[in-house]
Design a protein around this motif. Sequence first.
Motif, PDB file in Angstrom:
ATOM      1  N   LEU A 319       2.075  13.674   8.826  1.00  0.00           N
ATOM      2  CA  LEU A 319       1.650  15.389   8.594  1.00  0.00           C
ATOM      3  C   LEU A 319       0.384  15.367   9.384  1.00  0.00           C
ATOM      4  O   LEU A 319      -0.226  16.762   9.928  1.00  0.00           O
ATOM      5  N   PHE A 320      -0.984  14.464   8.367  1.00  0.00           N
ATOM      6  CA  PHE A 320      -2.312  14.929   8.744  1.00  0.00           C
ATOM      7  C   PHE A 320      -2.847  13.844   9.881  1.00  0.00           C
ATOM      8  O   PHE A 320      -4.004  14.096   9.868  1.00  0.00           O
ATOM      9  N   ASN A 321      -2.260  12.551  10.234  1.00  0.00           N
ATOM     10  CA  ASN A 321      -2.743  11.882  11.924  1.00  0.00           C
ATOM     11  C   ASN A 321      -4.101  11.381  10.511  1.00  0.00           C
ATOM     12  O   ASN A 321      -5.023  10.702  11.386  1.00  0.00           O
ATOM     13  N   ALA A 322      -3.804  10.629   9.802  1.00  0.00           N
ATOM     14  CA  ALA A 322      -4.534   9.512   9.128  1.00  0.00           C
ATOM     15  C   ALA A 322      -4.369   8.354   8.547  1.00  0.00           C
ATOM     16  O   ALA A 322      -3.924   8.253   9.895  1.00  0.00           O
ATOM     17  N   GLN A 323      -5.337   7.769   9.024  1.00  0.00           N
ATOM     18  CA  GLN A 323      -5.678   6.521   9.058  1.00  0.00           C
ATOM     19  C   GLN A 323      -5.133   5.831   8.002  1.00  0.00           C
ATOM     20  O   GLN A 323      -6.366   5.318   7.458  1.00  0.00           O
ATOM     21  N   ILE A 324      -4.947   4.617   8.093  1.00  0.00           N
ATOM     22  CA  ILE A 324      -4.364   3.720   7.319  1.00  0.00           C
ATOM     23  C   ILE A 324      -5.580   2.033   7.265  1.00  0.00           C
ATOM     24  O   ILE A 324      -5.626   2.192   8.752  1.00  0.00           O
ATOM     25  N   ASN A 325      -6.350   1.687   6.074  1.00  0.00           N
ATOM     26  CA  ASN A 325      -6.987   0.679   6.241  1.00  0.00           C
ATOM     27  C   ASN A 325      -6.332  -0.517   5.249  1.00  0.00           C
ATOM     28  O   ASN A 325      -5.297  -0.692   5.049  1.00  0.00           O
ATOM     29  N   THR A 326      -6.709  -2.006   5.513  1.00  0.00           N
ATOM     30  CA  THR A 326      -6.597  -2.971   4.832  1.00  0.00           C
ATOM     31  C   THR A 326      -6.265  -3.004   3.288  1.00  0.00           C
ATOM     32  O   THR A 326      -5.872  -3.628   2.451  1.00  0.00           O
ATOM     33  N   ILE A 327      -7.688  -2.244   2.996  1.00  0.00           N
ATOM     34  CA  ILE A 327      -7.137  -2.155   1.532  1.00  0.00           C
ATOM     35  C   ILE A 327      -6.145  -1.545   0.368  1.00  0.00           C
ATOM     36  O   ILE A 327      -6.317  -1.467  -0.676  1.00  0.00           O
ATOM     37  N   TYR A 328      -6.004  -0.393   1.629  1.00  0.00           N
ATOM     38  CA  TYR A 328      -5.168   0.169   0.641  1.00  0.00           C
ATOM     39  C   TYR A 328      -4.074  -0.322   0.316  1.00  0.00           C
ATOM     40  O   TYR A 328      -3.208   0.047  -0.943  1.00  0.00           O
ATOM     41  N   PRO A 329      -3.281  -1.026   0.880  1.00  0.00           N
ATOM     42  CA  PRO A 329      -1.696  -2.226   0.358  1.00  0.00           C
ATOM     43  C   PRO A 329      -2.420  -2.623  -0.528  1.00  0.00           C
ATOM     44  O   PRO A 329      -1.359  -2.846  -1.657  1.00  0.00           O
ATOM     45  N   ILE A 330      -3.574  -3.630  -0.721  1.00  0.00           N
ATOM     46  CA  ILE A 330      -4.405  -4.286  -1.572  1.00  0.00           C
ATOM     47  C   ILE A 330      -4.138  -3.427  -3.184  1.00  0.00           C
ATOM     48  O   ILE A 330      -3.661  -4.184  -4.563  1.00  0.00           O
ATOM     49  N   ALA A 331      -4.699  -2.031  -3.087  1.00  0.00           N
ATOM     50  CA  ALA A 331      -4.596  -1.469  -3.872  1.00  0.00           C
ATOM     51  C   ALA A 331      -3.159  -1.025  -4.808  1.00  0.00           C
ATOM     52  O   ALA A 331      -3.162  -1.353  -5.694  1.00  0.00           O
ATOM     53  N   TYR A 332      -2.422  -0.912  -4.267  1.00  0.00           N
ATOM     54  CA  TYR A 332      -0.529  -0.387  -4.118  1.00  0.00           C
ATOM     55  C   TYR A 332      -0.584  -1.558  -5.032  1.00  0.00           C
ATOM     56  O   TYR A 332      -0.008  -1.221  -6.450  1.00  0.00           O
ATOM     57  N   VAL A 333      -0.807  -2.804  -4.015  1.00  0.00           N
ATOM     58  CA  VAL A 333      -0.752  -4.130  -5.757  1.00  0.00           C
ATOM     59  C   VAL A 333      -0.310  -4.208  -6.402  1.00  0.00           C
ATOM     60  O   VAL A 333       0.162  -4.463  -7.355  1.00  0.00           O
ATOM     61  N   LEU A 334      -2.601  -4.377  -6.957  1.00  0.00           N
ATOM     62  CA  LEU A 334      -2.655  -3.702  -7.268  1.00  0.00           C
ATOM     63  C   LEU A 334      -1.708  -3.576  -8.984  1.00  0.00           C
ATOM     64  O   LEU A 334      -2.214  -3.501 -10.207  1.00  0.00           O
ATOM     65  N   ILE A 335      -2.027  -1.812  -8.449  1.00  0.00           N
ATOM     66  CA  ILE A 335      -1.231  -1.171  -9.332  1.00  0.00           C
ATOM     67  C   ILE A 335       0.134  -1.312  -9.894  1.00  0.00           C
ATOM     68  O   ILE A 335       0.474  -0.826 -11.089  1.00  0.00           O
ATOM     69  N   ILE A 336       0.844  -1.875  -9.399  1.00  0.00           N
ATOM     70  CA  ILE A 336       2.538  -2.095  -8.963  1.00  0.00           C
ATOM     71  C   ILE A 336       2.297  -2.824  -9.781  1.00  0.00           C
ATOM     72  O   ILE A 336       2.874  -3.334 -11.379  1.00  0.00           O
TER      73      ILE A 336
END
Length: 371
Positions: A319-336
């Motif tokens: 929707l907003f042409n945002a960029q993903i970096n390698t830190i986000y998947p780490i954060a998701y895994v930690l939360i789950i």
Amino acid sequence: MSSQKIESEGHFGKMELEEQRQHEEVYPPPPARPTTWKERMSTMFSRQFLVILLLGQVLSLCITATTIFTTELAQGDNPVSIPTSQSFLNYLVLGIVYTGITLYKEGVSGWVEIVRRRSLYYIVFALIDVEGNYFVVKAYNYTSLLSAMLLDAWTIPCVVLLSVFFLKMRFVHLHYIGVIICLLGMGFLIWSDMVAGGNFPGSDYVKGDIFCIIGASLYAFSNVGQEYLVRQKPMYEVVGQLGFWGAIINGIQLAILERGELRNIEWTGSVIGYIIGYDIAMFIMYSISPMLFRLSSATFFNLSLLTSDFYGLLFGLFLFNAQINTIYPIAYVLIILGIIIYNIYPAPEPKFKPVLVEEEIVGANGSSAMV
């Protein structure tokens, strides 16, 4: 004389047994706790865990949707700031739908008795919830993305403390470890936001941060209050009363605070669509969350919502042409991972005195069971 006394004692004994039976039907004792690691790990594959995990992620997606619609309204090409009006339709529809269910199950006299006996509880609950929504939505006009993410994290310790003091819950070390790991994942989300330069400047940081803290604190009281209510009374009653009183409180506040804004808004198709989309997501969330409060806890509810930031990024990519970096998947895994660890040991049962259960109301169909 002695025989009459014996008969009287026997009568009162039967009454006590009947009251105890009715109490256990409405407020059943907690299930047996697992004592070994094998039993604890087996809960990871139980049907109940999968259900509450799925419910939590559906609610997280609803929060993601409300965040996107609110951001579009507050920061789009045609900025709109009507936090009270934005939530009014949700409370109105909740009141119509679930009050209708209450009338069908309890009858008009039963509904009047609910209002007469327990309206004070529901008015306070609705007032806290309405103001929590108001401050959170209002904060989007002033705060940065970083502050909005901190909002999620602040609610969790508030809910844990309120659950301990008001619901008399006793968490074990695994619950606290799960919460800490989830908060660590939130820290990675914030770091990712800063690295990506997503911490866009706000118009008034101090006001935005204050609104975030107030909204998060009110949400904590609202979540714990809803768990307190749905563990004692039917879910349709709790949600129906929330919608009924919430619509009244919201409508009064709307008339006082937002009459000028409503007159000056340019009612484009996108503005109307964003408001309707926001309220649909809120309606789904308010309909599902009582199930999660009863199956797990308000703490698990808020831990599940932490993944909404990750889902928000995924939507932002398109929707907003945002960029993903390698830190986000780490954060998701930690939360789950934190959510899973939190549920290795079953959620603690509240130990508060169920004062509302003693006020059973028999509906028009003669039934008083909690649903």
